[in-house]
Design a protein around this motif. Sequence first.
Motif, mmCIF file in Angstrom:
data_model
loop_
_atom_site.group_PDB
_atom_site.id
_atom_site.type_symbol
_atom_site.label_atom_id
_atom_site.label_comp_id
_atom_site.label_asym_id
_atom_site.label_seq_id
_atom_site.Cartn_x
_atom_site.Cartn_y
_atom_site.Cartn_z
ATOM 1 N N ARG A 243 4.181 69.274 100.912
ATOM 2 C CA ARG A 243 5.461 69.546 100.261
ATOM 3 C C ARG A 243 5.766 71.039 100.241
ATOM 4 N NH1 ARG A 243 5.733 66.424 94.650
ATOM 5 N NH2 ARG A 243 7.790 67.395 94.725
ATOM 6 N N ILE A 244 4.707 71.848 100.020
ATOM 7 C CA ILE A 244 4.928 73.302 100.037
ATOM 8 C C ILE A 244 5.350 73.768 101.423
ATOM 9 C CG2 ILE A 244 3.728 75.505 99.863
ATOM 10 C CD1 ILE A 244 2.089 74.325 97.575
ATOM 11 N N SER A 245 4.709 73.181 102.449
ATOM 12 C CA SER A 245 5.088 73.558 103.817
ATOM 13 C C SER A 245 6.535 73.182 104.096
ATOM 14 C CB SER A 245 4.148 72.872 104.822
ATOM 15 O OG SER A 245 2.818 73.296 104.634
ATOM 16 N N ARG A 246 6.903 71.943 103.689
ATOM 17 C CA ARG A 246 8.294 71.536 103.888
ATOM 18 C C ARG A 246 9.234 72.415 103.069
ATOM 19 N NH1 ARG A 246 6.101 66.206 103.287
ATOM 20 N NH2 ARG A 246 6.889 66.178 101.144
ATOM 21 N N PHE A 247 8.808 72.746 101.861
ATOM 22 C CA PHE A 247 9.626 73.585 100.987
ATOM 23 C C PHE A 247 9.834 74.970 101.612
ATOM 24 C CE2 PHE A 247 9.724 76.809 97.604
ATOM 25 C CZ PHE A 247 10.883 76.433 96.959
ATOM 26 N N SER A 248 8.749 75.526 102.163
ATOM 27 C CA SER A 248 8.858 76.858 102.775
ATOM 28 C C SER A 248 9.802 76.826 103.968
ATOM 29 C CB SER A 248 7.471 77.338 103.216
ATOM 30 O OG SER A 248 6.602 77.430 102.106
ATOM 31 N N ALA A 249 9.663 75.765 104.780
ATOM 32 C CA ALA A 249 10.550 75.661 105.946
ATOM 33 C C ALA A 249 12.000 75.476 105.513
ATOM 34 C CB ALA A 249 10.106 74.502 106.835
ATOM 35 N N ASP A 250 12.204 74.623 104.489
ATOM 36 C CA ASP A 250 13.572 74.372 104.031
ATOM 37 C C ASP A 250 14.196 75.604 103.408
ATOM 38 O OD1 ASP A 250 13.435 71.781 104.906
ATOM 39 O OD2 ASP A 250 12.877 70.947 102.958
ATOM 40 N N ILE A 251 13.431 76.315 102.582
ATOM 41 C CA ILE A 251 14.000 77.486 101.918
ATOM 42 C C ILE A 251 14.304 78.587 102.936
ATOM 43 C CG2 ILE A 251 11.812 78.628 101.353
ATOM 44 C CD1 ILE A 251 13.025 79.442 98.720
ATOM 45 N N ALA A 252 13.437 78.708 103.965
ATOM 46 C CA ALA A 252 13.714 79.704 104.997
ATOM 47 C C ALA A 252 15.017 79.364 105.718
ATOM 48 C CB ALA A 252 12.550 79.760 105.992
ATOM 49 N N HIS A 253 15.190 78.073 106.002
ATOM 50 C CA HIS A 253 16.418 77.653 106.696
ATOM 51 C C HIS A 253 17.640 77.860 105.809
ATOM 52 C CE1 HIS A 253 19.510 74.652 107.837
ATOM 53 N NE2 HIS A 253 19.175 74.995 109.078
ATOM 54 N N ASP A 254 17.538 77.450 104.546
ATOM 55 C CA ASP A 254 18.709 77.522 103.656
ATOM 56 C C ASP A 254 19.061 78.959 103.298
ATOM 57 O OD1 ASP A 254 19.747 74.731 102.379
ATOM 58 O OD2 ASP A 254 17.676 74.567 103.048
ATOM 59 N N LEU A 255 18.091 79.838 103.248
ATOM 60 C CA LEU A 255 18.412 81.237 102.995
ATOM 61 C C LEU A 255 18.918 81.930 104.259
ATOM 62 C CD1 LEU A 255 15.437 82.338 100.706
ATOM 63 C CD2 LEU A 255 17.808 81.983 100.026
ATOM 64 N N ARG A 256 18.394 81.533 105.408
ATOM 65 C CA ARG A 256 18.796 82.184 106.646
ATOM 66 C C ARG A 256 20.242 81.849 107.022
ATOM 67 N NH1 ARG A 256 14.956 80.431 109.799
ATOM 68 N NH2 ARG A 256 16.137 78.654 110.584
ATOM 69 N N ARG A 292 27.243 81.108 97.622
ATOM 70 C CA ARG A 292 26.325 80.019 97.936
ATOM 71 C C ARG A 292 24.873 80.503 97.898
ATOM 72 N NH1 ARG A 292 25.879 77.164 103.844
ATOM 73 N NH2 ARG A 292 24.077 75.853 103.384
ATOM 74 N N LEU A 293 24.639 81.688 98.475
ATOM 75 C CA LEU A 293 23.291 82.261 98.461
ATOM 76 C C LEU A 293 22.850 82.572 97.042
ATOM 77 C CD1 LEU A 293 20.939 83.297 100.174
ATOM 78 C CD2 LEU A 293 22.100 85.509 100.314
ATOM 79 N N SER A 294 23.753 83.085 96.214
ATOM 80 C CA SER A 294 23.415 83.388 94.821
ATOM 81 C C SER A 294 23.084 82.132 94.046
ATOM 82 C CB SER A 294 24.581 84.135 94.168
ATOM 83 O OG SER A 294 24.314 84.378 92.808
ATOM 84 N N ASP A 295 23.882 81.072 94.273
ATOM 85 C CA ASP A 295 23.605 79.797 93.590
ATOM 86 C C ASP A 295 22.242 79.250 94.001
ATOM 87 O OD1 ASP A 295 26.038 79.967 92.347
ATOM 88 O OD2 ASP A 295 27.079 78.625 93.750
ATOM 89 N N LEU A 296 21.937 79.354 95.292
ATOM 90 C CA LEU A 296 20.641 78.854 95.771
ATOM 91 C C LEU A 296 19.490 79.619 95.125
ATOM 92 C CD1 LEU A 296 18.928 77.147 97.688
ATOM 93 C CD2 LEU A 296 19.322 78.869 99.464
#
Length: 484
Positions: A243-256, A292-296
């Motif tokens: 889950r942490i790996s998926r979380f890291s990948a997702d957060i990198a994508h959503d922030l990028r 959107r970035l601030s909300d995230l």
Amino acid sequence: MWRTLAFRLTAGYALAGLFLVTFAIVSLYLVLVGELEKSTDLFLADKVHVLRTMLRERPDDQDALREEIELESAARQYEHFYIRLIDDRNTPVLMTPGMADQLDLAQLAKRTQLHPGRTVRMRGRDGHDFRVTGVSAPVGASATQSDTVQIAIDVSQKQELLARYRFWFWVILLATFVIFPLVGYQIARHGIRPVEEMATTARHISSTNLRERILPEGYPFELASLAGTFNQMLDRLEESFKRISRFSADIAHDLRTPVNNIRGEAEVALVRARSADEYRDVIESCLEEAVRLSDLIGDLLFLGRAESPLTDLRRELVDVGELLGRVLEYYEASAADGEVSLTKAVAGERVVAELDRALMQRAVGNLVSNALAHTPPGGAVVLGTSVEASMIHIFVSDTGAGIPAEALPRVFDRFFRVDSSRSQGLGGTGLGLAIVQSIAVLHGGKAEISSLPGQGTRVTLHIPIDCAAATKCDADMQLASSPK
């Protein structure tokens, strides 16, 4: 070495074995000594009884007395005994041959006079041990006179038997002292082998290798249970790392994504000179991405604080119906724009509970926002609450597209989206339901979801309340709000 479990188990086994063997041998030795003394005392008592009977019933039968006193002992090869018969004038009448050579008769007379009728120990002239006793024996039926019977029995053979027993006692004890630690060490090593295997497995585990498991087959019940618990822990750790790996990948994508959008808009705007309206459009687009970035980032910070064990709730008495009404008022305009019916259904009396008002409004607001976003025009969204025993249930249901059954177990995971492209189009980050679950857990409860594709979705918050009766909580709230 003395700190190791194997050493302590070995020492425990060895000491316990030595104690048990020593206790058993000493106990048997004492029993043997007692039985030997008892048999000797019974023999002396039997001889005393025979002589007393002969002196009382046949005092003139000198031949029988001589045979009993002088001849019987001489016929014995082992465990010789000696008898002396003394009349009332202290004159020896009969005596076993050789008695004077074996015993000091004066000391014999003295010891038997000091302990009449009792059996006592005495050392012979050649160092042999004797058991001696002396009693008076009435002579004849009229018992006008009485003789003294002194008997001594050689117990040196029994003393030699006890000496051999003591020798073998020390031999056995020495053998036990050598053998028991060896056997105890083997038992200890065999007993802790499963623990060593667990330790070996644990040493192989790292953040990149969580596939190791302990096979509990053949282990004792206690260690098999420990192995099962260890494997369950590894399962949880493996799932957490995934889950942490998926979380890291997702957060990198959503922030990028918003950062790249802002960068792209700025680069395009700087390629050539543009009008004020064009620059305004670029700035507005960048502002939307920045919001959107601030909300995230705000949602991620909230989740981080919510999972901290030091997070405190600002509880207060809250009218749940009123709270739902405020959320409904806030989203009425959005519902009207989407042509969705937004209603409230509160069953029974007014429901009052101690909640963190701001957090609960955020949780319910997230649910309503999701429901409105995924409900087509003409659909309906319902907010409701009910009380069951000491649990309050707050639900939001819709008649939207629903969620596939295979996706339901993951809807509360961070950044999980049932339809990524659709969620991105609606501005979703995949954190809304994760925040709802965190708020429910902070209140000591949980969130549950049920959904049927094409029919709609229902999310329910189960929150425990301290007040057993809503009316009592209501009275407390009215008292707290009344002017003083």
